[in-house]
Design a protein around this motif. Structure first.
Motif, mmCIF file in Angstrom:
data_model
loop_
_atom_site.group_PDB
_atom_site.id
_atom_site.type_symbol
_atom_site.label_atom_id
_atom_site.label_comp_id
_atom_site.label_asym_id
_atom_site.label_seq_id
_atom_site.Cartn_x
_atom_site.Cartn_y
_atom_site.Cartn_z
ATOM 1 N N ASP A 171 0.768 -0.992 -0.049
ATOM 2 C CA ASP A 171 0.096 0.782 0.257
ATOM 3 C C ASP A 171 0.656 1.121 -0.294
ATOM 4 O O ASP A 171 1.371 1.582 1.062
ATOM 5 C CB ASP A 171 -0.925 0.243 1.146
ATOM 6 N N LEU A 172 1.197 1.747 -0.960
ATOM 7 C CA LEU A 172 1.774 2.704 -1.114
ATOM 8 C C LEU A 172 1.270 4.222 -0.704
ATOM 9 O O LEU A 172 1.793 5.431 -1.231
ATOM 10 C CB LEU A 172 2.559 3.361 -2.828
ATOM 11 N N LEU A 173 0.279 3.740 -0.603
ATOM 12 C CA LEU A 173 -0.347 5.644 0.167
ATOM 13 C C LEU A 173 -0.305 5.063 1.655
ATOM 14 O O LEU A 173 -0.665 6.702 2.550
ATOM 15 C CB LEU A 173 -1.959 5.150 -0.185
ATOM 16 N N ASP A 174 0.245 4.861 2.462
ATOM 17 C CA ASP A 174 1.037 4.120 4.043
ATOM 18 C C ASP A 174 2.467 4.262 3.738
ATOM 19 O O ASP A 174 3.158 3.467 3.188
ATOM 20 C CB ASP A 174 0.464 2.724 4.158
ATOM 21 N N ARG B 145 -7.986 11.224 -14.450
ATOM 22 C CA ARG B 145 -9.605 11.693 -13.897
ATOM 23 C C ARG B 145 -9.524 13.050 -15.352
ATOM 24 O O ARG B 145 -8.487 13.598 -15.525
ATOM 25 C CB ARG B 145 -10.381 11.556 -13.257
ATOM 26 N N GLY B 146 -10.847 13.218 -15.882
ATOM 27 C CA GLY B 146 -11.150 14.026 -16.400
ATOM 28 C C GLY B 146 -12.459 14.868 -16.681
ATOM 29 O O GLY B 146 -13.148 14.199 -16.342
ATOM 30 N N SER B 147 -12.385 16.072 -17.127
ATOM 31 C CA SER B 147 -14.223 16.260 -17.530
ATOM 32 C C SER B 147 -14.422 17.348 -18.508
ATOM 33 O O SER B 147 -12.838 17.274 -19.603
ATOM 34 C CB SER B 147 -14.304 17.790 -16.787
ATOM 35 N N ASP C 1 -8.618 14.375 -5.681
ATOM 36 C CA ASP C 1 -8.311 14.256 -4.615
ATOM 37 C C ASP C 1 -7.381 12.394 -5.039
ATOM 38 O O ASP C 1 -6.996 12.574 -4.673
ATOM 39 C CB ASP C 1 -9.814 14.201 -3.280
ATOM 40 N N LEU C 2 -8.530 12.119 -5.823
ATOM 41 C CA LEU C 2 -8.246 10.438 -6.213
ATOM 42 C C LEU C 2 -6.664 11.098 -7.078
ATOM 43 O O LEU C 2 -5.331 10.062 -6.683
ATOM 44 C CB LEU C 2 -9.273 10.037 -6.841
ATOM 45 N N LEU C 3 -7.143 11.664 -7.915
ATOM 46 C CA LEU C 3 -4.870 11.604 -8.058
ATOM 47 C C LEU C 3 -4.129 12.575 -7.356
ATOM 48 O O LEU C 3 -3.065 12.002 -7.432
ATOM 49 C CB LEU C 3 -5.196 12.910 -9.820
ATOM 50 N N HIS C 4 -4.605 12.967 -6.213
ATOM 51 C CA HIS C 4 -3.863 13.615 -5.927
ATOM 52 C C HIS C 4 -2.483 12.468 -4.845
ATOM 53 O O HIS C 4 -1.982 11.862 -4.172
ATOM 54 C CB HIS C 4 -4.358 14.839 -4.570
ATOM 55 N N ARG C 5 -3.767 11.435 -4.312
ATOM 56 C CA ARG C 5 -3.084 9.872 -3.544
ATOM 57 C C ARG C 5 -2.576 8.890 -4.486
ATOM 58 O O ARG C 5 -1.379 8.945 -4.283
ATOM 59 C CB ARG C 5 -4.697 9.674 -3.492
ATOM 60 N N LEU C 6 -2.943 8.718 -6.128
ATOM 61 C CA LEU C 6 -1.973 8.139 -6.931
ATOM 62 C C LEU C 6 -0.963 8.530 -7.404
ATOM 63 O O LEU C 6 -0.053 8.614 -7.487
ATOM 64 C CB LEU C 6 -2.926 7.863 -7.425
ATOM 65 N N ALA D 263 -7.146 19.152 -12.930
ATOM 66 C CA ALA D 263 -6.432 18.205 -12.103
ATOM 67 C C ALA D 263 -5.511 17.121 -12.300
ATOM 68 O O ALA D 263 -4.742 17.223 -11.754
ATOM 69 C CB ALA D 263 -7.903 17.071 -11.401
ATOM 70 N N TYR D 264 -5.429 16.313 -13.678
ATOM 71 C CA TYR D 264 -4.215 15.258 -13.731
ATOM 72 C C TYR D 264 -3.152 15.736 -13.887
ATOM 73 O O TYR D 264 -1.613 15.579 -13.919
ATOM 74 C CB TYR D 264 -4.988 14.630 -14.901
#
Length: 252
Positions: A71-74, A103-105, A117-122, A163-164
């Motif tokens: 778990d690289l988020l840990d 992720r995009g829009s 939030d997701l991309l910040h973590r990954l 975001a990306y």
């Protein structure tokens, strides 16, 4: 445990690959294993990780390729992973960061900050955790490398990719700061460890071509070519590649 005769290059090098379960990871594991590296792969998806490890073992019979769910988020789990590699192999000579996500829009006003939030973590947190965990071990290597895969969009953000692009730009800046640390802490023998950003437009592989046979994929980098670029960093001097962006696609 590895012997202490390693002097540089990929033959006998101990290389960790983060995010090894995807197409880029599979290609990287194969290429590193063919070059004689001892490869320690990590991913969050057990099935994809096992498939990548198995493919590398088939590609390079007799090569030492292992996989581990990390778990690289840990940050503590990431530090433990780095410490185990050094304990088991005697050193660590590379960390290839392939953890991805997109992720995009449709437009800038439609940007969903949950995507950030997701991309910040990954894309950022995993870089922070791996770079901090492996920093000292890579400095102890006679030929250490930290390799980040980034995207051309970080240099030319588009409205729907805010975001990306921002996450990729932050990950690049963090990696370049890591390179500055390697430079400032280099000893009497000069710089031996490098942090490098490889920049692509996007990745393409055989499965994508099969799914979209009429697509041109202009400017895309094949997963195998990306793996070659990763491996080639051990054949270039650290002073040449440390703290640099190496473009594998035309600059935007």
């Amino acid at each position: 445990m590895a012997t202490d005769t390693y002097t540089g290059g990929l033959e006998g090098a101990v290389v960790a690959v983060a995010g090894a379960g995807g197409a880029a990871g599979r290609a990287a594991l194969k290429r590193l294993a063919r070059a004689g590296a001892q490869v320690i792969a990590a991913d969050a998806d057990p099935e994809h990780l096992a498939a990548s490890v198995d493919a590398a073992r088939v590609e390079a019979p007799g090569a030492e390729v292992t996989g581990e769910i990390v778990d690289l988020l840990d940050p503590e789990a990431t530090e433990d992973w780095a410490a185990r590699i050094e304990k088991d192999h005697g050193r660590v000579d590379g960390l290839v960061h392939l953890v991805g996500g997109w992720r995009g829009s449709a437009s800038f006003p439609e940007t969903d900050l949950a995507d950030w939030d997701l991309l910040h973590r990954l894309l950022i947190r995993t870089v922070q955790h791996t770079s901090l965990a492996f920093h000292d071990g890579l400095m102890r290597s006679p030929d250490g490398r930290y390799v980040l895969i980034s995207a051309a969009g970080a240099a030319a953000p588009t409205a729907g990719n805010a975001a990306y692009a921002a996450a990729k730009a932050a990950a690049e800046a963090w990696t370049l700061a890591l390179g500055d640390s390697f430079r400032k802490l280099s000893g009497e023998n000069g710089l031996t460890t490098a942090a490098t950003v490889l920049v692509i437009k996007a990745l393409v592989h055989d499965e994508m071509r099969a799914q979209r046979p009429n697509a041109k994929f202009a400017g895309y980098t094949d997963a195998a070519d990306l793996a070659e670029a990763v491996a080639a960093l051990w054949n270039r001097s650290p002073t040449e590649v440390n703290g640099t962006r190496q473009w594998l696609t035309p600059r935007p």
